[in-house]
Design an enzyme around this catalytic site. Structure first.
Site, PDB file in Angstrom:
ATOM      1  N   HIS A   1      43.141  44.418  63.631  1.00 25.97           N
ATOM      2  CA  HIS A   1      42.385  44.861  64.793  1.00 25.97           C
ATOM      3  C   HIS A   1      41.914  46.301  64.560  1.00 25.97           C
ATOM      4  O   HIS A   1      42.726  47.230  64.603  1.00 25.97           O
ATOM      5  CB  HIS A   1      43.359  44.792  65.979  1.00 25.97           C
ATOM      6  CG  HIS A   1      42.747  45.032  67.307  1.00 25.97           C
ATOM      7  ND1 HIS A   1      41.874  44.144  67.894  1.00 25.97           N
ATOM      8  CD2 HIS A   1      42.889  46.057  68.189  1.00 25.97           C
ATOM      9  CE1 HIS A   1      41.517  44.605  69.081  1.00 25.97           C
ATOM     10  NE2 HIS A   1      42.118  45.772  69.273  1.00 25.97           N
TER      11      HIS A   1
ATOM     12  N   SER B   1      37.349  46.290  70.922  1.00 24.42           N
ATOM     13  CA  SER B   1      38.478  45.901  71.756  1.00 24.42           C
ATOM     14  C   SER B   1      38.129  45.999  73.242  1.00 24.42           C
ATOM     15  O   SER B   1      37.138  45.423  73.669  1.00 24.42           O
ATOM     16  CB  SER B   1      39.681  46.766  71.374  1.00 24.42           C
ATOM     17  OG  SER B   1      40.857  46.058  71.616  1.00 24.42           O
TER      18      SER B   1
HETATM   19  C1  GCU Z   1      45.386  45.394  74.486  1.00 18.89           C
HETATM   20  C2  GCU Z   1      44.736  44.360  75.356  1.00 18.89           C
HETATM   21  C3  GCU Z   1      43.440  43.835  74.745  1.00 18.89           C
HETATM   22  C4  GCU Z   1      42.540  44.980  74.367  1.00 18.89           C
HETATM   23  C5  GCU Z   1      43.290  45.961  73.489  1.00 18.89           C
HETATM   24  C6  GCU Z   1      42.523  47.228  73.134  1.00 18.89           C
HETATM   25  O1  GCU Z   1      45.858  44.792  73.317  1.00 18.89           O
HETATM   26  O2  GCU Z   1      45.662  43.333  75.561  1.00 18.89           O
HETATM   27  O3  GCU Z   1      42.760  42.993  75.655  1.00 18.89           O
HETATM   28  O4  GCU Z   1      41.369  44.519  73.743  1.00 18.89           O
HETATM   29  O5  GCU Z   1      44.449  46.398  74.157  1.00 18.89           O
HETATM   30  O6  GCU Z   1      41.607  47.622  73.837  1.00 18.89           O
HETATM   31  O7  GCU Z   1      42.917  47.855  72.143  1.00 18.89           O
END
Ligand code: GCU
Length: 416
Positions: A396, A255
């Site tokens: 995710h 992420s």
């Molecule tokens: C949020 C953000 C993402 C990121 C994520 C994370 O959702 O919008 O861009 O990747 O956090 O780091 O969990």
């Protein structure tokens, strides 16, 4: 976090209409052409084009990492030869900067497999600290700032005993070690706490001549730059550790930390294998595709991650001289792996695939093959030679499935 932000976004959208909604319709992603890679030869790419593209990413997205902050200091603070039931040796290493004592430094946790002399090593930052990565209960609790979370047992911005092991499902330690690989990790908030003013208590203020009064200008680094710098300091240490094969380092991140691992791999070619796990917007996902998170959304929610200039492309990604196929191409000719999750629409799985696909011509300059398919593969069907890609079932996250692919890919490329 992601869900909370999404809910907040939805609530804001309702409260403050008109605000364009988030697009999840493939027919509406737009078709702005990607910037030209301007390919000639492998040599020209290495000598000229690649450095130009690194500079574009510095100027427009992440900012420039200060070149020399002096030699880091490494102190091995503890060694446990029979960690994880005897399969590994665990070490803690405190990394600090003698030239900038205002930075509190970072505590690296290194696991090396006991059945291998010099193991190749995966290097990655965690969201929750070393004590959250591992289930071993004798790991010091991280004492730095953490995002308040009832659900995650973070109280008064501090980790509690109940946070032990809470990130362990994302770090398949046993599997990695048994396959003969080492793991080095540290808490990303050791480098800089992840909130808008976090830099004031982190590396960036400590090394800036105006300290906590710094006004960040276009082209100067943001938090992702600072976190990526931290990954390179771990790589520095690993060159000195006799149990690690410092010539075979993989950088990994999930992420926001996947955006970070891509940026670390782009700047530091000692990372011989680069892994982006669900990195999404500002990571592997093409910014010109309007699907899920956009430049406008990310720069509004997380301005501190980037150089200020990046926010000027909000709603106008087509004006930005880079797109993320160029980011992936910065790994060439080294192997890279991009992983998506089928339910992670926010990160735009197809956009993550396409950046890997469109980085292919750079690999071809070096006589290497990229993803080797034209269309995004079916779920749970890994593809690729030097550009690995899969979209796995589920959300995710980082799962054992993801690690299995990374280990197989590393073993194939490194002859293990
Ligand atoms: C949020 C953000 C993402 C990121 C994520 C994370 O959702 O919008 O861009 O990747 O956090 O780091 O969990």
């Amino acid at each position: 976090m992601r869900t909370a932000f999404f809910t907040l976004l939805a609530a804001t959208a309702l409260a403050q209409t008109p605000r364009p909604g988030v697009n999840y319709d493939e027919s509406k992603v737009g078709n702005d052409p990607l910037p030209d890679l301007k390919l000639t030869t492998a040599e020209e790419w290495t000598q000229t084009r690649r450095p130009e593209i690194v500079k574009l990413f510095e100027d427009h997205v992440f900012g420039k990492t200060p070149a020399n902050l002096g030699a880091p200091k490494f102190e091995v603070t503890a060694t446990k030869p029979d960690a994880l039931g005897g399969i590994a040796t665990r070490k803690f290493i405190h990394i600090s900067l003698p030239a900038y004592p205002a930075w509190p430094g970072m505590d690296v946790m290194l696991y090396t497999p006991n059945h291998i002399k010099r193991a190749p090593c995966f290097v990655g930052l965690s969201f929750g600290g070393n004590h959250a990565v591992s289930q071993e209960t004798d790991i010091p609790l991280n004492t730095r700032w953490m995002r308040e979370s009832k659900e995650k047992n973070i109280v008064d911005h501090k980790a509690t005993e109940a946070t032990r092991g809470t990130e362990s499902s994302r770090w398949a330690l046993e599997m990695i070690l048994k396959r003969g690989f080492a793991v080095a990790t540290a808490y990303y908030g050791d480098i800089e706490p992840d909130h808008a003013d976090g830099w004031k208590d982190g590396l960036r203020a400590a090394v800036s001549k105006d300290g906590a009064n710094t006004v960040w200008k276009d082209g100067e680094w943001g938090a992702i730059g600072a976190w990526a710098w931290g990954l390179s300091r771990i790589a520095d240490y690993l060159q000195t550790d006799a149990q690690v094969d410092g010539k075979h380092l993989a950088v990994i991140g999930h992420s926001r930390l996947g955006k970070t691992s891509l940026w670390a791999g782009a700047q530091d070619e000692r990372f011989g294998f680069v892994i982006s796990n669900n990195s999404g917007e500002g990571g592997a996902a093409l910014m010109r595709r309007d699907f899920g998170e956009t430049t406008a959304i990310i720069t509004k929610a997380f301005p501190h991650w980037f150089t200020p200039k990046y926010a000027s492309y909000a709603g106008n990604a087509a004006a930005c001289p880079i797109d993320m196929h160029m980011f992936i191409a910065l790994a060439a000719p080294r192997p890279i792996y991009i992983a998506s999750a089928a339910e992670d629409h926010w990160a735009d799985p197809k956009g993550e695939f396409l950046s890997g696909k469109f980085a292919g011509p750079v690999y071809a300059l070096f006589g290497k093959k990229g993803v080797m398919v034209d269309e995004q593969p079916a779920i749970d069907t890994p593809v690729g030679d030097f550009v690995g890609y899969h979209v796995r079932t589920g959300k995710h996250d980082v799962t054992d499935y993801d690690w299995k692919q990374y280990l197989t890919f590393a073993a194939r490329h490194w002859g293990r």
